[in-house]
Design a protein around this motif. Structure first.
Motif, PDB file in Angstrom:
ATOM      1  N   PHE A 196     -43.337  -2.520  30.194  1.00 32.58           N
ATOM      2  CA  PHE A 196     -42.003  -2.644  29.615  1.00 32.58           C
ATOM      3  C   PHE A 196     -41.894  -4.012  28.952  1.00 32.58           C
ATOM      4  O   PHE A 196     -42.228  -5.044  29.545  1.00 32.58           O
ATOM      5  CB  PHE A 196     -40.929  -2.504  30.701  1.00 32.58           C
ATOM      6  CG  PHE A 196     -39.540  -2.760  30.194  1.00 32.58           C
ATOM      7  CD1 PHE A 196     -38.912  -1.880  29.329  1.00 32.58           C
ATOM      8  CD2 PHE A 196     -38.849  -3.913  30.570  1.00 32.58           C
ATOM      9  CE1 PHE A 196     -37.638  -2.115  28.850  1.00 32.58           C
ATOM     10  CE2 PHE A 196     -37.569  -4.168  30.109  1.00 32.58           C
ATOM     11  CZ  PHE A 196     -36.962  -3.264  29.247  1.00 32.58           C
ATOM     12  N   TYR A 197     -41.404  -4.006  27.703  1.00 33.98           N
ATOM     13  CA  TYR A 197     -41.315  -5.243  26.917  1.00 33.98           C
ATOM     14  C   TYR A 197     -39.858  -5.617  26.669  1.00 33.98           C
ATOM     15  O   TYR A 197     -38.954  -4.781  26.793  1.00 33.98           O
ATOM     16  CB  TYR A 197     -42.050  -5.077  25.582  1.00 33.98           C
ATOM     17  CG  TYR A 197     -43.492  -4.665  25.742  1.00 33.98           C
ATOM     18  CD1 TYR A 197     -44.491  -5.604  25.991  1.00 33.98           C
ATOM     19  CD2 TYR A 197     -43.853  -3.325  25.659  1.00 33.98           C
ATOM     20  CE1 TYR A 197     -45.811  -5.222  26.148  1.00 33.98           C
ATOM     21  CE2 TYR A 197     -45.176  -2.930  25.818  1.00 33.98           C
ATOM     22  CZ  TYR A 197     -46.149  -3.882  26.065  1.00 33.98           C
ATOM     23  OH  TYR A 197     -47.454  -3.489  26.234  1.00 33.98           O
ATOM     24  N   ASP A 198     -39.661  -6.844  26.316  1.00 36.73           N
ATOM     25  CA  ASP A 198     -38.324  -7.376  26.065  1.00 36.73           C
ATOM     26  C   ASP A 198     -37.590  -6.510  25.040  1.00 36.73           C
ATOM     27  O   ASP A 198     -38.100  -6.217  23.965  1.00 36.73           O
ATOM     28  CB  ASP A 198     -38.433  -8.816  25.547  1.00 36.73           C
ATOM     29  CG  ASP A 198     -37.081  -9.498  25.479  1.00 36.73           C
ATOM     30  OD1 ASP A 198     -36.140  -9.045  26.152  1.00 36.73           O
ATOM     31  OD2 ASP A 198     -36.964 -10.483  24.722  1.00 36.73           O
ATOM     32  N   GLY A 199     -36.394  -6.080  25.408  1.00 40.62           N
ATOM     33  CA  GLY A 199     -35.590  -5.256  24.529  1.00 40.62           C
ATOM     34  C   GLY A 199     -36.008  -3.806  24.473  1.00 40.62           C
ATOM     35  O   GLY A 199     -35.459  -3.018  23.701  1.00 40.62           O
ATOM     36  N   GLY A 200     -36.993  -3.423  25.288  1.00 39.95           N
ATOM     37  CA  GLY A 200     -37.451  -2.044  25.298  1.00 39.95           C
ATOM     38  C   GLY A 200     -38.309  -1.684  24.103  1.00 39.95           C
ATOM     39  O   GLY A 200     -38.604  -0.505  23.876  1.00 39.95           O
ATOM     40  N   LYS A 201     -38.731  -2.677  23.327  1.00 40.25           N
ATOM     41  CA  LYS A 201     -39.542  -2.415  22.135  1.00 40.25           C
ATOM     42  C   LYS A 201     -41.012  -2.267  22.513  1.00 40.25           C
ATOM     43  O   LYS A 201     -41.467  -2.818  23.514  1.00 40.25           O
ATOM     44  CB  LYS A 201     -39.387  -3.561  21.129  1.00 40.25           C
ATOM     45  CG  LYS A 201     -37.967  -3.765  20.622  1.00 40.25           C
ATOM     46  CD  LYS A 201     -37.909  -4.948  19.660  1.00 40.25           C
ATOM     47  CE  LYS A 201     -36.488  -5.197  19.171  1.00 40.25           C
ATOM     48  NZ  LYS A 201     -36.431  -6.362  18.249  1.00 40.25           N
ATOM     49  N   ASN A 202     -41.741  -1.522  21.701  1.00 41.98           N
ATOM     50  CA  ASN A 202     -43.193  -1.433  21.847  1.00 41.98           C
ATOM     51  C   ASN A 202     -43.815  -2.153  20.662  1.00 41.98           C
ATOM     52  O   ASN A 202     -43.956  -1.597  19.587  1.00 41.98           O
ATOM     53  CB  ASN A 202     -43.660   0.017  21.894  1.00 41.98           C
ATOM     54  CG  ASN A 202     -45.123   0.119  22.300  1.00 41.98           C
ATOM     55  OD1 ASN A 202     -45.819  -0.888  22.411  1.00 41.98           O
ATOM     56  ND2 ASN A 202     -45.595   1.329  22.516  1.00 41.98           N
ATOM     57  N   TYR A 203     -44.129  -3.410  20.859  1.00 42.76           N
ATOM     58  CA  TYR A 203     -44.624  -4.246  19.776  1.00 42.76           C
ATOM     59  C   TYR A 203     -45.993  -3.763  19.309  1.00 42.76           C
ATOM     60  O   TYR A 203     -46.766  -3.185  20.071  1.00 42.76           O
ATOM     61  CB  TYR A 203     -44.682  -5.700  20.230  1.00 42.76           C
ATOM     62  CG  TYR A 203     -43.313  -6.261  20.535  1.00 42.76           C
ATOM     63  CD1 TYR A 203     -42.548  -6.869  19.554  1.00 42.76           C
ATOM     64  CD2 TYR A 203     -42.767  -6.143  21.821  1.00 42.76           C
ATOM     65  CE1 TYR A 203     -41.295  -7.377  19.832  1.00 42.76           C
ATOM     66  CE2 TYR A 203     -41.506  -6.637  22.108  1.00 42.76           C
ATOM     67  CZ  TYR A 203     -40.771  -7.249  21.115  1.00 42.76           C
ATOM     68  OH  TYR A 203     -39.518  -7.740  21.385  1.00 42.76           O
ATOM     69  N   SER A 204     -46.304  -4.021  18.051  1.00 43.97           N
ATOM     70  CA  SER A 204     -47.503  -3.466  17.435  1.00 43.97           C
ATOM     71  C   SER A 204     -48.757  -4.277  17.718  1.00 43.97           C
ATOM     72  O   SER A 204     -49.853  -3.735  17.771  1.00 43.97           O
ATOM     73  CB  SER A 204     -47.309  -3.335  15.925  1.00 43.97           C
ATOM     74  OG  SER A 204     -47.003  -4.604  15.349  1.00 43.97           O
ATOM     75  N   ARG A 205     -48.610  -5.594  17.908  1.00 43.91           N
ATOM     76  CA  ARG A 205     -49.782  -6.446  18.072  1.00 43.91           C
ATOM     77  C   ARG A 205     -49.939  -6.879  19.524  1.00 43.91           C
ATOM     78  O   ARG A 205     -48.956  -7.156  20.214  1.00 43.91           O
ATOM     79  CB  ARG A 205     -49.680  -7.670  17.177  1.00 43.91           C
ATOM     80  CG  ARG A 205     -49.719  -7.344  15.678  1.00 43.91           C
ATOM     81  CD  ARG A 205     -49.786  -8.623  14.863  1.00 43.91           C
ATOM     82  NE  ARG A 205     -48.609  -9.469  15.108  1.00 43.91           N
ATOM     83  CZ  ARG A 205     -48.620 -10.795  15.045  1.00 43.91           C
ATOM     84  NH1 ARG A 205     -49.733 -11.433  14.764  1.00 43.91           N
ATOM     85  NH2 ARG A 205     -47.504 -11.475  15.251  1.00 43.91           N
ATOM     86  N   PRO A 206     -51.200  -6.933  20.019  1.00 42.34           N
ATOM     87  CA  PRO A 206     -51.428  -7.365  21.397  1.00 42.34           C
ATOM     88  C   PRO A 206     -50.830  -8.736  21.708  1.00 42.34           C
ATOM     89  O   PRO A 206     -50.330  -8.964  22.817  1.00 42.34           O
ATOM     90  CB  PRO A 206     -52.961  -7.398  21.519  1.00 42.34           C
ATOM     91  CG  PRO A 206     -53.427  -6.416  20.497  1.00 42.34           C
ATOM     92  CD  PRO A 206     -52.450  -6.526  19.357  1.00 42.34           C
ATOM     93  N   GLU A 207     -50.871  -9.642  20.713  1.00 44.38           N
ATOM     94  CA  GLU A 207     -50.315 -10.979  20.942  1.00 44.38           C
ATOM     95  C   GLU A 207     -48.810 -10.909  21.237  1.00 44.38           C
ATOM     96  O   GLU A 207     -48.296 -11.627  22.103  1.00 44.38           O
ATOM     97  CB  GLU A 207     -50.560 -11.876  19.719  1.00 44.38           C
ATOM     98  CG  GLU A 207     -52.026 -12.159  19.417  1.00 44.38           C
ATOM     99  CD  GLU A 207     -52.711 -11.020  18.679  1.00 44.38           C
ATOM    100  OE1 GLU A 207     -52.003 -10.052  18.306  1.00 44.38           O
ATOM    101  OE2 GLU A 207     -53.942 -11.091  18.494  1.00 44.38           O
ATOM    102  N   GLU A 208     -48.116 -10.032  20.503  1.00 46.78           N
ATOM    103  CA  GLU A 208     -46.679  -9.868  20.732  1.00 46.78           C
ATOM    104  C   GLU A 208     -46.426  -9.218  22.092  1.00 46.78           C
ATOM    105  O   GLU A 208     -45.470  -9.598  22.796  1.00 46.78           O
ATOM    106  CB  GLU A 208     -46.075  -9.002  19.621  1.00 46.78           C
ATOM    107  CG  GLU A 208     -46.072  -9.655  18.252  1.00 46.78           C
ATOM    108  CD  GLU A 208     -45.550  -8.718  17.177  1.00 46.78           C
ATOM    109  OE1 GLU A 208     -44.721  -9.158  16.361  1.00 46.78           O
ATOM    110  OE2 GLU A 208     -45.963  -7.531  17.165  1.00 46.78           O
TER     111      GLU A 208
END
Length: 320
Positions: A196-208
């Motif tokens: 689970f990521y901040d804001g429920g987003k699934n970021y595209s890059r591993p760094e993010e």
């Protein structure tokens, strides 16, 4: 006693040979038909299992959606959401929320959790201080899993690698045959991690994904109970299923079932469980579907021999 004529002996021997060939051909056909039945059964049962496992995965992702729709999920809200899932699936050992905690936040995190009614709570399982921890914060049903509260997943090398993989890919990742997990009844139990990521987003890059990771929702599933409920009721008499987590079908990789010795037939197929490959080995005895129908082959062989015998008698009578 007069010896049989050369023509009679030739017809008799030829008939015997043809009857054996006919028996062999029809016996092979019966085996093929039996194997086709097994293939169809394996296909149907594998689809059932795959579908049920997909439901399990969607339910875990549903818990992620709970976090996505709220700024903060309380322990009570977490419990209210997952309890119906636990009731529907007795094979689930636990649903857990595992937040990412920085070293600087560790003492404050422990203090706040103690003030919430867990006076003995502390982060444990790590051999030495680290920059980040993944301690179990919520676990349901709590009565069976309270001993795991505070357990740092990154303290186990295998769990550490799996959490990093789930974090970097943004997908659910499964593991079994791991080290000590306080509330796992067996080390071969299945654990699935959903990041689970901040804001429920699934970021595209591993760094993010590494920067914005907030934690994991995980499910622990008792594989024996899970497979017994999902697919065992559909497995017919004379058929057995064993599941391995690696292509090497060895005891160390066995997740479910007991290998059947000296099976009449065997089929192996592969399914994927949250990026984890399971090798399903289906074995049968002659009890499966009544076995190959040998009577048809016997009738064909006997029929050919009877015709040859009849002609040999006729020829012998004419020669006499």
């Amino acid at each position: 006693m007069k010896a049989l004529s050369k023509q009679t002996r030739g017809i008799f021997v030829s008939g015997l040979i043809l009857s054996l060939i006919g028996f062999g051909i029809f016996w092979d056909r019966q085996h093929r038909a039996w194997f086709d039945e097994l293939e169809q059964e394996v296909l149907e049962d594998s689809l059932i299992l795959t579908g049920e496992l997909e439901v399990v995965k969607r339910e875990l992702l549903g818990v992620i959606s709970l976090y996505s729709s709220s700024e903060y999920v309380t322990r009570e809200e977490f419990g209210v959401y997952v309890r119906p899932l636990l009731e529907n699936h007795p094979f689930i050992q636990a649903f857990e929320w595992v937040p990412l905690v920085n070293h600087a936040e560790k003492e404050g995190f422990e203090s706040i959790t103690r003030s919430m009614g867990y006076p003995k709570f502390k982060v444990f399982g790590s051999q030495q201080p680290k920059q980040e921890y993944l301690p179990v914060h919520y676990s349901e049903p709590l009565s069976e899993n309270e001993q795991t509260l505070g357990f740092d997943l990154q303290g186990d090398k295998q769990l550490f690698e799996v959490t990093n993989k789930a974090r970097d890919t943004g997908k659910t990742v499964a593991i079994s045959n791991y080290g000590d997990v306080p509330n796992a009844r067996s080390k071969s139990d299945l654990i699935i991690f959903a990041p689970f990521y901040d804001g429920g987003k699934n970021y595209s890059r591993p760094e993010e994904r590494r920067e914005y990771l907030k934690g994991f929702v995980l499910g622990i599933y008792r594989i024996d109970d899970m497979i017994d409920q999902m697919v065992k009721p559909y497995i017919p008499k004379g058929m057995s299923l064993t599941i391995y987590e690696d292509v090497e079908l060895q005891d160390k990789n066995l997740l479910y079932g007991t290998p059947l010795k000296n099976p009449a037939m065997e089929i192996t197929n592969v399914i994927t469980v949250s990026n984890k490959r399971w090798f399903l080995v289906w074995r049968v005895t002659d009890e499966f579907s009544g076995g190959p129908n040998i009577l048809n082959a016997i009738f064909v062989g006997f029929g050919i021999f009877a015709v040859a015998l009849f002609f040999s008698v006729v020829v012998e009578m004419m020669a006499s």
